[in-house]
Write a protein that holds these residues in place. Sequence first.
Motif, PDB file in Angstrom:
ATOM      1  N   CYS A   1      -6.352  -1.846   9.169  1.00  0.00           N
ATOM      2  CA  CYS A   1      -6.347  -2.155   7.724  1.00  0.00           C
ATOM      3  C   CYS A   1      -4.999  -1.839   7.079  1.00  0.00           C
ATOM      4  CB  CYS A   1      -7.444  -1.369   7.022  1.00  0.00           C
ATOM      5  SG  CYS A   1      -9.103  -1.800   7.586  1.00  0.00           S
ATOM      6  N   VAL A   2      -4.427  -0.686   7.399  1.00  0.00           N
ATOM      7  CA  VAL A   2      -3.147  -0.273   6.807  1.00  0.00           C
ATOM      8  C   VAL A   2      -2.106  -0.143   7.913  1.00  0.00           C
ATOM      9  CG1 VAL A   2      -1.915   1.558   5.575  1.00  0.00           C
ATOM     10  CG2 VAL A   2      -4.259   0.972   4.895  1.00  0.00           C
TER      11      VAL A   2
ATOM     12  N   GLN B   1      -3.758   2.887   9.579  1.00  0.00           N
ATOM     13  CA  GLN B   1      -5.106   3.353   9.249  1.00  0.00           C
ATOM     14  C   GLN B   1      -6.078   2.249   9.650  1.00  0.00           C
ATOM     15  OE1 GLN B   1      -5.454   6.137   6.072  1.00  0.00           O
ATOM     16  NE2 GLN B   1      -7.474   5.435   5.491  1.00  0.00           N
TER      17      GLN B   1
ATOM     18  N   TRP C   1      -4.896  16.541   4.609  1.00  0.00           N
ATOM     19  CA  TRP C   1      -4.470  15.746   3.452  1.00  0.00           C
ATOM     20  C   TRP C   1      -5.047  14.333   3.470  1.00  0.00           C
ATOM     21  CZ3 TRP C   1      -1.109  11.429   2.993  1.00  0.00           C
ATOM     22  CH2 TRP C   1      -0.578  11.204   1.718  1.00  0.00           C
TER      23      TRP C   1
ATOM     24  N   TYR D   1     -13.432  -1.936   6.346  1.00  0.00           N
ATOM     25  CA  TYR D   1     -14.101  -1.117   5.326  1.00  0.00           C
ATOM     26  C   TYR D   1     -15.602  -0.964   5.539  1.00  0.00           C
ATOM     27  CZ  TYR D   1      -9.555  -2.430   3.749  1.00  0.00           C
ATOM     28  OH  TYR D   1      -8.201  -2.672   3.735  1.00  0.00           O
TER      29      TYR D   1
ATOM     30  N   PHE E   1       0.856  -1.203   0.000  1.00  0.00           N
ATOM     31  CA  PHE E   1       0.000   0.000   0.000  1.00  0.00           C
ATOM     32  C   PHE E   1       0.886   1.245   0.000  1.00  0.00           C
ATOM     33  CE2 PHE E   1      -2.004   3.468   2.308  1.00  0.00           C
ATOM     34  CZ  PHE E   1      -3.283   3.519   1.774  1.00  0.00           C
TER      35      PHE E   1
ATOM     36  N   ASN F   1      -7.804  13.494   4.544  1.00  0.00           N
ATOM     37  CA  ASN F   1      -9.213  13.687   4.167  1.00  0.00           C
ATOM     38  C   ASN F   1     -10.174  12.773   4.933  1.00  0.00           C
ATOM     39  OD1 ASN F   1     -10.829  15.394   2.564  1.00  0.00           O
ATOM     40  ND2 ASN F   1     -11.329  13.703   1.205  1.00  0.00           N
ATOM     41  N   LEU F   2      -9.710  12.227   6.051  1.00  0.00           N
ATOM     42  CA  LEU F   2     -10.592  11.422   6.894  1.00  0.00           C
ATOM     43  C   LEU F   2     -11.283  12.333   7.903  1.00  0.00           C
ATOM     44  CD1 LEU F   2      -8.196   8.417   7.481  1.00  0.00           C
ATOM     45  CD2 LEU F   2     -10.090   8.588   5.848  1.00  0.00           C
TER      46      LEU F   2
ATOM     47  N   LYS G   1     -15.443  -0.485  -2.407  1.00  0.00           N
ATOM     48  CA  LYS G   1     -15.619  -0.330  -0.958  1.00  0.00           C
ATOM     49  C   LYS G   1     -14.382   0.336  -0.339  1.00  0.00           C
ATOM     50  CE  LYS G   1     -15.849  -4.099   1.537  1.00  0.00           C
ATOM     51  NZ  LYS G   1     -16.285  -5.409   2.097  1.00  0.00           N
ATOM     52  N   ILE G   2     -13.208  -0.085  -0.778  1.00  0.00           N
ATOM     53  CA  ILE G   2     -11.977   0.486  -0.234  1.00  0.00           C
ATOM     54  C   ILE G   2     -11.827   1.953  -0.649  1.00  0.00           C
ATOM     55  CG2 ILE G   2      -9.433   0.346  -0.338  1.00  0.00           C
ATOM     56  CD1 ILE G   2      -9.905  -2.760  -0.529  1.00  0.00           C
TER      57      ILE G   2
ATOM     58  N   GLN H   1       0.532   5.679  -0.138  1.00  0.00           N
ATOM     59  CA  GLN H   1      -0.288   6.894  -0.287  1.00  0.00           C
ATOM     60  C   GLN H   1       0.649   8.018  -0.692  1.00  0.00           C
ATOM     61  OE1 GLN H   1      -3.842   7.111   2.024  1.00  0.00           O
ATOM     62  NE2 GLN H   1      -3.737   9.330   2.207  1.00  0.00           N
TER      63      GLN H   1
ATOM     64  N   ILE I   1      -1.779  -3.225   3.196  1.00  0.00           N
ATOM     65  CA  ILE I   1      -3.210  -3.127   3.483  1.00  0.00           C
ATOM     66  C   ILE I   1      -3.798  -4.531   3.467  1.00  0.00           C
ATOM     67  CG2 ILE I   1      -3.826  -2.711   1.041  1.00  0.00           C
ATOM     68  CD1 ILE I   1      -6.062  -0.834   2.107  1.00  0.00           C
ATOM     69  N   GLN I   2      -4.715  -4.778   4.382  1.00  0.00           N
ATOM     70  CA  GLN I   2      -5.356  -6.100   4.465  1.00  0.00           C
ATOM     71  C   GLN I   2      -6.721  -6.054   3.805  1.00  0.00           C
ATOM     72  OE1 GLN I   2      -5.094  -7.833   8.542  1.00  0.00           O
ATOM     73  NE2 GLN I   2      -3.905  -9.197   7.254  1.00  0.00           N
ATOM     74  N   ILE I   3      -6.906  -6.942   2.824  1.00  0.00           N
ATOM     75  CA  ILE I   3      -8.178  -6.982   2.097  1.00  0.00           C
ATOM     76  C   ILE I   3      -8.738  -8.404   2.178  1.00  0.00           C
ATOM     77  CG2 ILE I   3      -9.323  -6.635  -0.130  1.00  0.00           C
ATOM     78  CD1 ILE I   3      -7.034  -4.748  -0.876  1.00  0.00           C
TER      79      ILE I   3
ATOM     80  N   ASN J   1     -14.181   3.986  -1.258  1.00  0.00           N
ATOM     81  CA  ASN J   1     -15.142   4.767  -0.488  1.00  0.00           C
ATOM     82  C   ASN J   1     -14.580   5.024   0.907  1.00  0.00           C
ATOM     83  OD1 ASN J   1     -17.658   4.622   1.560  1.00  0.00           O
ATOM     84  ND2 ASN J   1     -18.295   5.566  -0.353  1.00  0.00           N
ATOM     85  N   TRP J   2     -13.854   4.042   1.419  1.00  0.00           N
ATOM     86  CA  TRP J   2     -13.334   4.092   2.784  1.00  0.00           C
ATOM     87  C   TRP J   2     -12.132   5.029   2.905  1.00  0.00           C
ATOM     88  CZ3 TRP J   2      -8.688   2.220   5.025  1.00  0.00           C
ATOM     89  CH2 TRP J   2      -8.696   2.052   6.415  1.00  0.00           C
ATOM     90  N   THR J   3     -11.228   5.012   1.903  1.00  0.00           N
ATOM     91  CA  THR J   3     -10.057   5.901   1.988  1.00  0.00           C
ATOM     92  C   THR J   3     -10.485   7.361   1.966  1.00  0.00           C
ATOM     93  OG1 THR J   3      -9.699   6.098  -0.404  1.00  0.00           O
ATOM     94  CG2 THR J   3      -8.575   4.264   0.705  1.00  0.00           C
ATOM     95  N   ASN J   4     -11.656   7.616   1.350  1.00  0.00           N
ATOM     96  CA  ASN J   4     -12.235   8.964   1.285  1.00  0.00           C
ATOM     97  C   ASN J   4     -11.384   9.949   0.487  1.00  0.00           C
ATOM     98  OD1 ASN J   4     -14.609  10.364   2.015  1.00  0.00           O
ATOM     99  ND2 ASN J   4     -13.458  11.580   3.492  1.00  0.00           N
ATOM    100  N   LEU J   5     -10.469   9.434  -0.333  1.00  0.00           N
ATOM    101  CA  LEU J   5      -9.684  10.319  -1.190  1.00  0.00           C
ATOM    102  C   LEU J   5     -10.408  10.506  -2.519  1.00  0.00           C
ATOM    103  CD1 LEU J   5      -6.183   8.777  -0.480  1.00  0.00           C
ATOM    104  CD2 LEU J   5      -7.181  10.852   0.507  1.00  0.00           C
TER     105      LEU J   5
ATOM    106  N   PRO K   1     -13.035   5.045   9.176  1.00  0.00           N
ATOM    107  CA  PRO K   1     -11.582   5.031   9.092  1.00  0.00           C
ATOM    108  C   PRO K   1     -10.934   6.088   9.994  1.00  0.00           C
ATOM    109  CG  PRO K   1     -12.518   5.991   7.096  1.00  0.00           C
ATOM    110  CD  PRO K   1     -13.670   5.475   7.916  1.00  0.00           C
TER     111      PRO K   1
ATOM    112  N   ARG L   1     -21.863   1.514   5.014  1.00  0.00           N
ATOM    113  CA  ARG L   1     -21.073   0.934   6.101  1.00  0.00           C
ATOM    114  C   ARG L   1     -22.006   0.140   7.019  1.00  0.00           C
ATOM    115  NH1 ARG L   1     -16.631   4.687   5.956  1.00  0.00           N
ATOM    116  NH2 ARG L   1     -16.557   5.246   3.747  1.00  0.00           N
TER     117      ARG L   1
END
Lengths: 305, 305
Positions: B298-299, B11, B49, B20, A9, B51-52, A45-46, A11, A303-305, A48-52, B24, B267
Amino acid sequence: MTSLSTYPFYQLDVFTDKGYLGNPLAVIVALDPALPIPNDEQMQKIANWTNLSETTFLLPPTDPSKADYKVRIYTPVEELPFAGHPTIGTCRTFLEHTQGGVQQAKGKKIVQECGVGLVNLLVAEDGSIAFTAPPLSKTGPVEEEKVLVACKAMGIAREDVIDTQWVINGPHWFALQLKDVTTVLNASRIPNQESKKIKFGVVGLYSPQERQSADAAFCEIRAFPHSVNVDEDPVTGSFNAGVAQWLIGKGVAPAHYVASQGQAMGRRGRVVVHRDDSDLTLEVSKRPIWIGGESVICVRGTIQI
Amino acid sequence: MTSLSTYPFYQLDVFTDKGYLGNPLAVIVALDPALPIPNDEQMQKIANWTNLSETTFLLPPTDPSKADYKVRIYTPVEELPFAGHPTIGTCRTFLEHTQGGVQQAKGKKIVQECGVGLVNLLVAEDGSIAFTAPPLSKTGPVEEEKVLVACKAMGIAREDVIDTQWVINGPHWFALQLKDVTTVLNASRIPNQESKKIKFGVVGLYSPQERQSADAAFCEIRAFPHSVNVDEDPVTGSFNAGVAQWLIGKGVAPAHYVASQGQAMGRRGRVVVHRDDSDLTLEVSKRPIWIGGESVICVRGTIQI
């Protein structure tokens, strides 16, 4: 309980050479053939979760003889066929993860496979990465009704808009040229019911005087992808690509310039626009326009998926 | 050029046992005395940055005899004295990073130092973490003018609101009890100029029939912290804490219940509310209310600052 897999992962911060002043991008690396490729639902889903504004998945190319890698690009609410800052950030991650980094790749050409097909990328001597602006699938003036919705969302008057243009190159952007940079910087980013249906941005030109200093930008850009639930995107490659084709095409911008974006959000994005005039046999309107920028890897991990 | 330092970065997903589906939280660990503690400006810039809804910095406690760690909590636009999901997620990170994880800490009491002072935390047998709801600094009915702004932002009628209450415990939340869960789930999250000045949430009670199943929630919660530029927060500890004090206090909710939050965003957050009735000499209104939840890392990685 389903067992989880662990993926590399990253960023990154794109369109800046200093962390936290550009546009963040999360990249999940799924190149390892021993790991399952996340499915569409997991990717969405991921993201949406990172929100970036965008999260990408770096995947093996469909045909390794044609592309170096494949990318899938997601906003928090939808998949995009193409987007600028995810293209630069994913290429940077590909170089970092597989080829020893951007320093080793100077002068290299990379081919990215994505929703609009193959995109050419170039690693410049300064470590920045540029892509060729994809062809516009829609141009021409914007319907007045949409212009008015955008003006209302930004709290500006219709007279402040001096020109309009569709610049669709994947995302459904339209561009408004505002009368000056101050109007661009003061625009509000508050969506309304109507603006939630559109994706638009604005550009204002710095005065010749303001463009004097070495570090100066030619124009100030802001992008409001309200339709994907993002009030404002810090720095936007795809929108800058469309604007560059429009402004250079109509003779308002020179063949090489730097656009500034993100100031209104406390960022300091820099997008380098460059029309390649090396092949003089090509009609001016057909010459490739490169959109480039520097990037910084801020977070590295798994990152764990 | 200033040289950068590398900090541990996590994260997490809070108020869920599956990645997810919760809220977050980014946590930057600055416990290592060899590393400089980021300054206020850096912390705010990074939280903007990521954005959470919140990013936290895990720091050494001011007085190690009184607290296990200190946390500073930032939204993209401001520092908060207290917040729920950052409290649970930061505690989880503290246990993971320094004590071998949550499994080793079952039954343990942890004291967090933050902007509202010391907050007690408890690690439950199932690995979930709970904190005591901080005292409310403001209660009582909400001014009609503010209720109307919230109704307008959510696209609901004033008659759909059956009760109102200030529940300030750090963040300036007010709560509206809506007539039913459907009204809660259908509320719009689109801010307007006026709602950008407030931070509010809603609660609706499931019918006795709907509460039958083992996994059922007592109520559905949504939180709209428009004043910090977040359209909707997926799952909200501080707001749930205030709502629990309000609903249990007025006899509408039992002393132990589970709140559901995040459905409208795809969610599946679960907040466990529990009033500690073990000390019967304490007046009912004075008994501590615990707000708890599970969390998933997760991260894992590092961040350069």
